[in-house]
Design a protein around this motif. Structure first.
Motif, PDB file in Angstrom:
ATOM      1  N   LYS A  70      15.353  49.266 119.959  1.00 38.45           N
ATOM      2  CA  LYS A  70      14.650  48.333 120.838  1.00 38.45           C
ATOM      3  C   LYS A  70      14.997  46.886 120.495  1.00 38.45           C
ATOM      4  CE  LYS A  70      10.014  47.164 122.499  1.00 38.45           C
ATOM      5  NZ  LYS A  70       8.563  47.490 122.386  1.00 38.45           N
ATOM      6  N   ALA A  71      15.026  46.569 119.203  1.00 47.39           N
ATOM      7  CA  ALA A  71      15.362  45.208 118.787  1.00 47.39           C
ATOM      8  C   ALA A  71      16.809  44.866 119.130  1.00 47.39           C
ATOM      9  CB  ALA A  71      15.123  45.051 117.288  1.00 47.39           C
ATOM     10  N   ARG A  72      17.710  45.853 119.031  1.00 44.91           N
ATOM     11  CA  ARG A  72      19.121  45.632 119.400  1.00 44.91           C
ATOM     12  C   ARG A  72      19.238  45.287 120.875  1.00 44.91           C
ATOM     13  NH1 ARG A  72      22.931  50.739 118.728  1.00 44.91           N
ATOM     14  NH2 ARG A  72      21.553  51.425 120.414  1.00 44.91           N
ATOM     15  N   THR A  73      18.504  46.009 121.722  1.00 39.83           N
ATOM     16  CA  THR A  73      18.506  45.709 123.159  1.00 39.83           C
ATOM     17  C   THR A  73      17.943  44.316 123.434  1.00 39.83           C
ATOM     18  OG1 THR A  73      18.219  48.057 123.644  1.00 39.83           O
ATOM     19  CG2 THR A  73      17.683  46.507 125.404  1.00 39.83           C
ATOM     20  N   GLN A  74      16.853  43.957 122.753  1.00 39.24           N
ATOM     21  CA  GLN A  74      16.266  42.640 122.941  1.00 39.24           C
ATOM     22  C   GLN A  74      17.232  41.537 122.517  1.00 39.24           C
ATOM     23  OE1 GLN A  74      12.686  43.067 120.613  1.00 39.24           O
ATOM     24  NE2 GLN A  74      11.446  43.582 122.404  1.00 39.24           N
ATOM     25  N   ALA A  75      18.028  41.800 121.473  1.00 39.07           N
ATOM     26  CA  ALA A  75      18.978  40.795 120.987  1.00 39.07           C
ATOM     27  C   ALA A  75      20.036  40.478 122.035  1.00 39.07           C
ATOM     28  CB  ALA A  75      19.633  41.272 119.694  1.00 39.07           C
ATOM     29  N   ILE A  76      20.600  41.523 122.671  1.00 36.95           N
ATOM     30  CA  ILE A  76      21.658  41.246 123.653  1.00 36.95           C
ATOM     31  C   ILE A  76      21.084  40.677 124.953  1.00 36.95           C
ATOM     32  CG2 ILE A  76      21.735  43.547 124.703  1.00 36.95           C
ATOM     33  CD1 ILE A  76      24.842  43.196 124.688  1.00 36.95           C
ATOM     34  N   VAL A  77      19.852  41.076 125.310  1.00 36.87           N
ATOM     35  CA  VAL A  77      19.211  40.497 126.488  1.00 36.87           C
ATOM     36  C   VAL A  77      18.948  39.012 126.263  1.00 36.87           C
ATOM     37  CG1 VAL A  77      17.090  40.500 127.857  1.00 36.87           C
ATOM     38  CG2 VAL A  77      18.218  42.654 127.320  1.00 36.87           C
ATOM     39  N   THR A  78      18.449  38.665 125.088  1.00 40.06           N
ATOM     40  CA  THR A  78      18.196  37.263 124.761  1.00 40.06           C
ATOM     41  C   THR A  78      19.496  36.473 124.723  1.00 40.06           C
ATOM     42  OG1 THR A  78      16.304  37.956 123.419  1.00 40.06           O
ATOM     43  CG2 THR A  78      17.113  35.720 123.089  1.00 40.06           C
ATOM     44  N   LEU A  79      20.533  37.085 124.180  1.00 39.72           N
ATOM     45  CA  LEU A  79      21.841  36.423 124.105  1.00 39.72           C
ATOM     46  C   LEU A  79      22.357  36.057 125.499  1.00 39.72           C
ATOM     47  CD1 LEU A  79      24.621  37.514 121.684  1.00 39.72           C
ATOM     48  CD2 LEU A  79      25.209  37.092 124.051  1.00 39.72           C
ATOM     49  N   ARG A 128      26.217  27.138 120.520  1.00 36.16           N
ATOM     50  CA  ARG A 128      27.162  27.931 119.741  1.00 36.16           C
ATOM     51  C   ARG A 128      26.471  28.596 118.541  1.00 36.16           C
ATOM     52  NH1 ARG A 128      32.677  26.979 120.304  1.00 36.16           N
ATOM     53  NH2 ARG A 128      33.229  25.511 121.961  1.00 36.16           N
ATOM     54  N   TYR A 129      25.636  27.821 117.866  1.00 35.38           N
ATOM     55  CA  TYR A 129      24.911  28.350 116.713  1.00 35.38           C
ATOM     56  C   TYR A 129      23.992  29.500 117.125  1.00 35.38           C
ATOM     57  CZ  TYR A 129      21.352  28.618 113.091  1.00 35.38           C
ATOM     58  OH  TYR A 129      20.477  29.074 112.138  1.00 35.38           O
ATOM     59  N   THR A 130      23.237  29.328 118.217  1.00 37.44           N
ATOM     60  CA  THR A 130      22.284  30.334 118.660  1.00 37.44           C
ATOM     61  C   THR A 130      22.990  31.603 119.120  1.00 37.44           C
ATOM     62  OG1 THR A 130      20.749  28.603 119.344  1.00 37.44           O
ATOM     63  CG2 THR A 130      20.379  30.799 120.253  1.00 37.44           C
ATOM     64  N   LEU A 131      24.066  31.444 119.881  1.00 38.88           N
ATOM     65  CA  LEU A 131      24.802  32.603 120.381  1.00 38.88           C
ATOM     66  C   LEU A 131      25.417  33.400 119.237  1.00 38.88           C
ATOM     67  CD1 LEU A 131      26.541  30.983 123.485  1.00 38.88           C
ATOM     68  CD2 LEU A 131      24.717  32.694 123.515  1.00 38.88           C
ATOM     69  N   ARG A 132      25.936  32.697 118.243  1.00 39.05           N
ATOM     70  CA  ARG A 132      26.521  33.411 117.104  1.00 39.05           C
ATOM     71  C   ARG A 132      25.432  34.126 116.295  1.00 39.05           C
ATOM     72  NH1 ARG A 132      30.568  31.199 112.296  1.00 39.05           N
ATOM     73  NH2 ARG A 132      30.631  33.184 111.183  1.00 39.05           N
ATOM     74  N   ALA A 133      24.281  33.485 116.126  1.00 43.31           N
ATOM     75  CA  ALA A 133      23.184  34.112 115.372  1.00 43.31           C
ATOM     76  C   ALA A 133      22.708  35.382 116.071  1.00 43.31           C
ATOM     77  CB  ALA A 133      22.041  33.115 115.217  1.00 43.31           C
ATOM     78  N   LEU A 134      22.577  35.339 117.396  1.00 35.00           N
ATOM     79  CA  LEU A 134      22.133  36.515 118.142  1.00 35.00           C
ATOM     80  C   LEU A 134      23.184  37.627 118.101  1.00 35.00           C
ATOM     81  CD1 LEU A 134      20.517  34.721 121.213  1.00 35.00           C
ATOM     82  CD2 LEU A 134      19.323  36.067 119.465  1.00 35.00           C
ATOM     83  N   ALA A 135      24.470  37.249 118.146  1.00 34.97           N
ATOM     84  CA  ALA A 135      25.536  38.250 118.049  1.00 34.97           C
ATOM     85  C   ALA A 135      25.531  38.916 116.676  1.00 34.97           C
ATOM     86  CB  ALA A 135      26.888  37.599 118.322  1.00 34.97           C
ATOM     87  N   ASP A 136      25.324  38.136 115.625  1.00 33.17           N
ATOM     88  CA  ASP A 136      25.239  38.701 114.270  1.00 33.17           C
ATOM     89  C   ASP A 136      24.035  39.626 114.149  1.00 33.17           C
ATOM     90  OD1 ASP A 136      27.502  37.353 113.509  1.00 33.17           O
ATOM     91  OD2 ASP A 136      26.427  35.666 112.588  1.00 33.17           O
ATOM     92  N   ARG A 137      22.911  39.241 114.767  1.00 35.77           N
ATOM     93  CA  ARG A 137      21.714  40.081 114.729  1.00 35.77           C
ATOM     94  C   ARG A 137      21.979  41.407 115.430  1.00 35.77           C
ATOM     95  NH1 ARG A 137      16.477  37.737 117.547  1.00 35.77           N
ATOM     96  NH2 ARG A 137      16.864  36.102 115.996  1.00 35.77           N
ATOM     97  N   HIS A 138      22.654  41.354 116.592  1.00 29.55           N
ATOM     98  CA  HIS A 138      22.968  42.579 117.323  1.00 29.55           C
ATOM     99  C   HIS A 138      23.856  43.485 116.485  1.00 29.55           C
ATOM    100  CE1 HIS A 138      25.127  45.186 120.141  1.00 29.55           C
ATOM    101  NE2 HIS A 138      24.061  45.094 120.919  1.00 29.55           N
ATOM    102  N   ARG A 139      24.812  42.903 115.803  1.00 26.63           N
ATOM    103  CA  ARG A 139      25.732  43.701 114.983  1.00 26.63           C
ATOM    104  C   ARG A 139      24.984  44.383 113.841  1.00 26.63           C
ATOM    105  NH1 ARG A 139      31.156  41.379 111.940  1.00 26.63           N
ATOM    106  NH2 ARG A 139      32.016  43.403 111.321  1.00 26.63           N
TER     107      ARG A 139
END
Length: 361
Positions: A150-159, A202-213
């Motif tokens: 669920k958190a992984r899905t929320q991460a990419i939706v937020t991204l 750029r910082y936010t997008l990279r942080a969300l991508a790292d979280r998804h990974r």
């Protein structure tokens, strides 16, 4: 089903469970209140409750005691496990009579008394899950897996939501990419300093991508553990067409570590919300889907049947035949769920009941 008079317990203890304290009320065979008590939620409190009930039993010529406990799968799990290991009879009480609450109001003592009366009248007869075997392990791992997914899905939706409001140059470069390419591109984003909105994006997008990974790695690790546990608990079930580890885990959680507690195939169908509900009127005789029961197990059955209705030839032939008879898709799905429950019952429950009968003989 009411308990025959000669076999009724002389003392029934109803327990209303909470996080820090449990409230218990004892009734005699005639339904008169003997005594209420409150205990703390720990092993010392459980032992005190049992000693208190044993004392009441001694005052009534050693009458047997039955405990009716609310919330045996949550706040009452520890108490139910303690009493079961001590050899006491425990009955699961799902919910008290709403009419009693309407007439008498609500407090912990009234709820405990209502639980006891449910057992005494025979309206509560369910045996609680033991929660001490492989199925309990599956339940805990599945919680970790579901929350990570669920958190992984929320991460990419937020991204993707952040990308919508990102500076035009950054948005135009990343928006056409697919999910996998998008995540790789965002993990490669660099920013020199926080001098403007583009650096922050750029910082936010990279942080969300790292979280998804990170969450993707965690969810996949949980899936591997879940595969191992479900194969250990029910290898025959996971070998059936369309039943993967996730669906098998959901069905095992419903059945529990003590499948013999499920009295019949119809009981399992009702537990999973697949028993037919009459919806007839006048000359029309029909049944509809049950909207009760364990909804996660019902959803697992639905996912299994979606796969079978597309790729399993016997199921496809059944759907076509019932369609020619004038059945709607919902009606066909209801029938298929009931057939699937029969199959699952024979795999998960029937062998345990047969072995129990053999041991009794």
């Amino acid at each position: 089903m009411s308990i025959p008079h000669q076999n009724r317990p002389c003392i029934v203890v109803g327990v209303d469970t909470h996080k820090n304290t449990h409230v218990a009320v004892a009734l005699n065979q005639l339904g008169a209140v003997l005594d209420p008590t409150t205990i703390t939620v720990n092993r010392a409190g459980y032992a005190r409750l049992r000693d208190w009930a044993t004392g009441l039993s001694g005052d009534n010529d050693g009458a047997p005691v039955v405990f009716g406990i609310e919330g045996t799968g949550s706040y009452g799990a520890g108490l139910a496990s303690f009493l079961r290991r001590a050899g006491d009879q425990v009955v699961e009480v799902n919910r008290g009579d709403r009419s009693v609450r309407h007439l008498r109001g609500k407090d912990d003592t009234i709820d405990a008394e209502t639980a006891a009366r449910s057992v005494l009248s025979g309206s509560a007869t369910a045996t609680p899950k033991t929660g001490e075997g492989t199925v309990e392990m599956i339940r805990q791992v599945k919680i970790a897996k579901d929350t990570a997914t669920k958190a992984r899905t929320q991460a990419i939706v937020t991204l993707k939501a952040v990308l919508v409001n990102a500076p035009a140059e950054l948005r135009e470069a990343l928006e056409p990419l697919g999910d996998r390419e998008l995540l790789e591109a965002r993990r490669a984003l660099r920013y020199e300093s926080m001098d403007g909105p583009e650096d922050a994006a750029r910082y936010t997008l990279r942080a969300l991508a790292d979280r998804h990974r990170s969450l993707d790695y965690e969810a996949r690790r949980h899936e591997r553990v879940l595969d191992t546990l479900t194969d250990r608990a029910a290898p025959t079930l996971t070998g059936q067409f369309g039943i993967a580890a996730d669906c098998a885990a959901e069905l095992l959680i419903v059945v529990g570590d003590n499948p013999e507690r499920i009295r019949s195939e119809a009981a399992l169908a009702k537990l999973c919300g697949t028993c037919p509900i009459p919806a007839s009127s006048g000359k029309t005789t029909r049944h509809r889907l049950n909207r009760g029961g364990h909804r996660q197990a019902n959803a697992a059955l639905h996912r299994i049947l979606v796969v079978r209705m597309r790729f399993h030839q016997p199921t496809i032939a059944y759907v076509e035949r019932r369609g020619r008879e004038g059945r709607t898709t919902k009606e066909i799905l209801r029938c298929l769920k009931r057939h699937l429950i029969r199959e699952i019952y024979q795999i998960l429950v029937a062998p345990h009941k047969e072995s129990k009968l053999a041991l009794a003989a």
